[in-house]
Design an enzyme around this catalytic site. Structure first.
Site, mmCIF file in Angstrom:
data_model
loop_
_atom_site.group_PDB
_atom_site.id
_atom_site.type_symbol
_atom_site.label_atom_id
_atom_site.label_comp_id
_atom_site.label_asym_id
_atom_site.label_seq_id
_atom_site.Cartn_x
_atom_site.Cartn_y
_atom_site.Cartn_z
ATOM 1 N N GLN A 61 0.936 -1.316 -0.055
ATOM 2 C CA GLN A 61 0.051 -0.074 -0.079
ATOM 3 C C GLN A 61 0.970 1.426 0.080
ATOM 4 O OE1 GLN A 61 -3.192 0.774 -0.556
ATOM 5 N NE2 GLN A 61 -2.989 2.881 0.260
ATOM 6 N N GLU A 62 1.860 1.129 0.598
ATOM 7 C CA GLU A 62 2.894 2.484 0.785
ATOM 8 C C GLU A 62 3.707 2.465 -0.489
ATOM 9 O OE1 GLU A 62 3.119 4.645 3.098
ATOM 10 O OE2 GLU A 62 1.932 3.947 4.767
ATOM 11 N N SER A 63 4.144 1.720 -1.012
ATOM 12 C CA SER A 63 5.239 1.812 -2.175
ATOM 13 C C SER A 63 5.057 0.790 -3.182
ATOM 14 C CB SER A 63 6.605 1.568 -1.595
ATOM 15 O OG SER A 63 6.972 0.240 -1.237
#
Length: 493
Positions: free
Chosen positions: A312-314
């Site tokens: 989700q972050e990267s």
């Protein structure tokens, strides 16, 4: 798929009717011949179920599933141990009940009038609709009279009685095949693999399977929403159903059923085909190189959840950078990285270690009243929008007569933090709560897809190995000399 929800009116009506039916039997749990006495005498509650992402499965060598958790709590409520039998299909489940090999069927079964001729239904705990499923890329049928291929449904399923009613009422030429060796989930798998054209399944199961097989899609609903229930034997003595009624009422009053609904169903309602396909491709192409890092540094949470957070972050890109300056696999700020001794945010191992440590710290800060298995969602919301704003969301929930320790109650208040009439009542003011809501929901969907996809891959590998072993047994290897000189290998007369 439409948003899944509890049909409280339906559940309430069924519960009231069941209570009236069972009222005379409720006081005598302790009788010498009743089912509850038998269960307590043997010291075990026997349930039969099937493997599915909702009812019963194993994760980290431990059992899980909504039906399993409810059954385990019911066994604890009765003061006995739980014994679980997993059957390969629905027909075998009902055979277990008929043959007194099980006390309860707990397998996400739809309330069905035909079944009531032989069995008794318990209280309902969620609702579903029956839906026709086909594979993306093939022609979408408009109705059951428009099928261009073969419809296959599971033996013992409620879908059969629905089809018979529809055939009698509307489509006399409607025909279908019955599979005796596959569960409804197994038939969904067959549709996804292109082995069959259509099947019918419930809306919850379809929503869960789409996270693993995004090529599955819904053509139309077969029924309106229907109750899901447990089944027991049809006996003159109703002590077991009376105990179930008391248990479900207690679980409902204590918020347990609502929490389980949120845990297993709360993030199933929306589906993005492209995003899911992209994620599954990343599991195959990118995850193998970094999986060991998630397994190594996931201390307080499952490694697959840590991997979902990172995606989700990267999108698992160690060089990812945002306009605000956060960087790396876990998109850490410079100040957060410094506090965690992360010297290079673009180093995958350092970033994953730091992100895991920071998430553990956030979970420890979550107020103690929050249940252990929900602390991570509060921590993720705090991770995304700030700890103080998460506390504001809890206070707003309490002010609106919700439960501040329930993620199901708090998450719907997160978007309110961006609306003036609500954030003006809070201590820390405006927050992008809608982004925090989407952030947590996306992570939960990625985790669901990752767990299911890896389990599905392991299942296919096990099936392949079993088939190869069976082939080797049927055609055993021979020594090279014997293979080259088959006559000389024969015994002399």
């Amino acid at each position: 798929m439409k948003r899944l929800r509890f049909n409280y009116l339906l559940i309430g009506l069924i519960t009231v009717l069941l209570a009236l039916a069972l009222w005379p039997s409720i006081p005598w749990y302790g009788g010498s011949t009743d089912r509850i006495a038998q269960i307590k005498s043997r010291g075990e509650l026997r349930i039969s179920t099937i493997n599915s992402p909702l009812t019963y499965y194993t994760v980290n060598q431990s059992p899980a599933g909504m039906d399993y958790e409810l059954a385990k709590r019911f066994a604890d409520y009765l003061g006995v141990r739980l014994v679980v039998t997993v059957r390969p299909n629905l027909a075998d489940l009902f055979d277990d009940l008929a043959d007194d090999k099980a006390d309860i069927l707990a397998a996400g079964l739809i309330y069905n009038r035909e079944r009531l001729k032989r069995f008794r239904a318990g209280p309902s705990y969620y609702s579903v609709s029956q839906q026709l499923v086909y594979r993306i890329g093939t022609s979408r049928p408009k109705n059951l009279g428009d099928l261009k291929g073969r419809l296959t449904v599971a033996s013992g399923s409620a879908y059969l009685s629905s089809l018979r009613e529809i055939k009698d009422r509307q489509y006399p030429d409607l025909d279908w095949a019955v599979s005796t060796d596959r569960t409804p989930d197994g038939l969904l798998q067959a549709v996804a693999d292109g082995k069959i054209d259509y099947t019918i399944a419930d809306s919850v199961s379809i929503g869960l399977m789409q996270r693993i097989h995004p090529q599955l899609t819904v053509a139309f609903d077969i029924t309106e929403e229907e109750a899901v229930t447990w089944y027991t034997q049809q006996e003159a003595n109703d002590s077991l159903n009376a105990a179930m009624l008391d248990f479900f009422s207690k679980m409902s009053e204590e918020g347990v059923i609502a929490r389980l609904d949120e845990k297993y169903l709360g993030h199933v309602g929306t589906f993005d085909y492209v995003d899911t396909r992209t994620f599954l491709r990343s599991i195959d192409e990118t995850l193998p190189d970094i999986r060991r890092l998630f397994e190594k540094y996931a201390k307080k949470i499952d490694w697959r959840l840590l991997a979902a957070i990172s995606y989700q972050e990267s999108h698992w890109d160690p060089l990812a950078t945002s306009p605000t300056g956060v960087r790396g696999m876990m998109m850490l700020t410079r100040s957060t990285a410094d506090s965690l001794n992360v010297s290079d945010r673009t180093d995958a191992e350092q970033s994953i270690r730091g992100g895991s440590e920071y998430m553990t710290h956030m979970m420890e800060k979550v107020p103690s009243g929050v249940p252990e298995d929900e602390r991570i969602w509060f921590a993720l919301a705090a991770y995304n929008m700030g700890y103080a704003h998460m506390l504001d969301a809890r206070k707003l929930t309490e002010k609106q007569k919700g439960d501040p320790n329930s993620w199901a109650d708090v998450k719907v208040r997160l978007p309110m933090l961006s609306q003036k009439r609500y954030y003006s009542q809070t201590t820390y003011g405006y927050a992008r709560g809608h982004e925090a809501y989407a952030y947590v929901e996306n992570i939960r969907k990625y985790q669901l897809s990752l767990v299911g996809y890896l389990q599905d891959r392991e299942r296919k590998l096990a099936q392949k190995m079993a088939a190869e072993a069976e082939l080797r047994q049927a055609y055993p290897a021979v020594e090279p000399d014997a293979a080259l000189n088959p006559v000389s290998a024969l015994p002399l007369p």
